[in-house]
Design a protein around this motif. Sequence first.
Motif, mmCIF file in Angstrom:
data_model
loop_
_atom_site.group_PDB
_atom_site.id
_atom_site.type_symbol
_atom_site.label_atom_id
_atom_site.label_comp_id
_atom_site.label_asym_id
_atom_site.label_seq_id
_atom_site.Cartn_x
_atom_site.Cartn_y
_atom_site.Cartn_z
ATOM 1 N N PRO A 9 0.802 -1.218 0.000
ATOM 2 C CA PRO A 9 0.000 0.000 0.000
ATOM 3 C C PRO A 9 0.842 1.279 0.000
ATOM 4 O O PRO A 9 0.384 2.300 -0.455
ATOM 5 N N ASP A 10 2.080 1.226 0.476
ATOM 6 C CA ASP A 10 2.895 2.427 0.546
ATOM 7 C C ASP A 10 3.573 2.764 -0.769
ATOM 8 O O ASP A 10 3.995 3.882 -0.978
ATOM 9 N N LYS A 11 3.684 1.807 -1.675
ATOM 10 C CA LYS A 11 4.414 2.027 -2.917
ATOM 11 C C LYS A 11 3.788 3.148 -3.734
ATOM 12 O O LYS A 11 4.468 4.081 -4.156
ATOM 13 N N ARG A 12 2.477 3.098 -3.938
ATOM 14 C CA ARG A 12 1.818 4.118 -4.731
ATOM 15 C C ARG A 12 1.860 5.461 -4.010
ATOM 16 O O ARG A 12 2.130 6.489 -4.605
ATOM 17 N N ASP A 13 1.639 5.461 -2.698
ATOM 18 C CA ASP A 13 1.665 6.700 -1.927
ATOM 19 C C ASP A 13 3.047 7.325 -1.943
ATOM 20 O O ASP A 13 3.184 8.541 -1.984
ATOM 21 N N ALA A 14 4.072 6.502 -1.894
ATOM 22 C CA ALA A 14 5.435 7.028 -1.889
ATOM 23 C C ALA A 14 5.758 7.707 -3.209
ATOM 24 O O ALA A 14 6.432 8.723 -3.233
ATOM 25 N N TYR A 15 5.262 7.138 -4.305
ATOM 26 C CA TYR A 15 5.558 7.720 -5.606
ATOM 27 C C TYR A 15 4.863 9.066 -5.765
ATOM 28 O O TYR A 15 5.418 10.024 -6.252
ATOM 29 N N HIS A 16 3.619 9.156 -5.334
ATOM 30 C CA HIS A 16 2.864 10.406 -5.418
ATOM 31 C C HIS A 16 2.923 11.105 -4.064
ATOM 32 O O HIS A 16 1.961 11.159 -3.326
ATOM 33 N N HIS A 17 4.070 11.607 -3.772
ATOM 34 C CA HIS A 17 4.327 12.223 -2.475
ATOM 35 C C HIS A 17 3.618 13.567 -2.377
ATOM 36 O O HIS A 17 3.607 14.330 -3.330
ATOM 37 N N GLY A 18 3.071 13.881 -1.224
ATOM 38 C CA GLY A 18 2.335 15.123 -1.026
ATOM 39 C C GLY A 18 3.162 16.379 -1.205
ATOM 40 O O GLY A 18 2.818 17.244 -1.994
ATOM 41 N N ASP A 19 4.243 16.520 -0.501
ATOM 42 C CA ASP A 19 5.098 17.703 -0.594
ATOM 43 C C ASP A 19 6.546 17.224 -0.564
ATOM 44 O O ASP A 19 7.250 17.364 0.430
ATOM 45 N N LEU A 20 6.958 16.659 -1.674
ATOM 46 C CA LEU A 20 8.285 16.048 -1.741
ATOM 47 C C LEU A 20 9.391 17.063 -1.523
ATOM 48 O O LEU A 20 10.378 16.774 -0.858
ATOM 49 N N ARG A 47 15.745 7.519 -1.100
ATOM 50 C CA ARG A 47 15.452 6.285 -0.356
ATOM 51 C C ARG A 47 14.733 6.611 0.950
ATOM 52 O O ARG A 47 13.755 5.964 1.313
ATOM 53 N N ARG A 48 15.227 7.606 1.666
ATOM 54 C CA ARG A 48 14.590 7.998 2.933
ATOM 55 C C ARG A 48 13.145 8.435 2.740
ATOM 56 O O ARG A 48 12.300 8.187 3.582
ATOM 57 N N ALA A 55 13.107 11.136 -8.513
ATOM 58 C CA ALA A 55 12.108 12.072 -8.002
ATOM 59 C C ALA A 55 12.694 13.379 -7.467
ATOM 60 O O ALA A 55 12.149 14.452 -7.740
ATOM 61 N N PRO A 56 13.806 13.366 -6.721
ATOM 62 C CA PRO A 56 14.343 14.635 -6.225
ATOM 63 C C PRO A 56 14.721 15.618 -7.338
ATOM 64 O O PRO A 56 14.673 16.829 -7.150
ATOM 65 N N TYR A 57 15.028 15.094 -8.512
ATOM 66 C CA TYR A 57 15.429 15.958 -9.622
ATOM 67 C C TYR A 57 14.256 16.749 -10.196
ATOM 68 O O TYR A 57 14.471 17.666 -10.979
#
Length: 190
Positions: A9-20, A47-48, A55-57
């Motif tokens: 369940p966290d995989k999709r949420d992690a990809y679409h992060h709220g305020d990355l 990773r953290r 994604a950070p880019y």
Amino acid sequence: MRKPTTENPDKRDAYHHGDLRRTLLEAARNEISANGAQSLSLASLARRAGVAQSAPYRHFADRDELLAGVATHEFEAFTEALLAAAAAGPEAGAVKRICAAYLCFGEENVQLYRLMFASGLVAGAPKESELLKAALASFRPLLDRVSDTSPRRARAAANAIWAQLHGFVMLKADGLLTEPSEELLEGLMI
């Protein structure tokens, strides 16, 4: 209607992060506080945060831009601390309180302080950058309260105080000064 998956369940949420962006800045701040800026990488931050390495880019062109973002935030917090100290009592003691707040910030945030003042980020910052604006703004609380007959002499006096404070913070951080801040403040030439 799609059924939620229970596999990861966290995989999709992690990809679409709220305020990355904010999450990455906070994670970077924590990493720098603990281990210094030299240990920071965008891959480890991704990773953290539980996001893909790329994604950070989307928020930072490179590591230096991320570091500049952290430094900008820290300069803003530093300025707030100096202004709060100045406002915490009569104007006559404002410079002394600013100096105490400066030392406290430097001692409590050694690695972040090094990022702000000893990394070369500010010296290499473009003129209109948020980093340079925030860094220059952090000098105003002291400069505005150093009284003298001319702006040039006030700037020289503020620079001398700043140099002493910076020296105290760096010497304490490197273990070359062990006196408590209160004693160092008594020796300030103000």
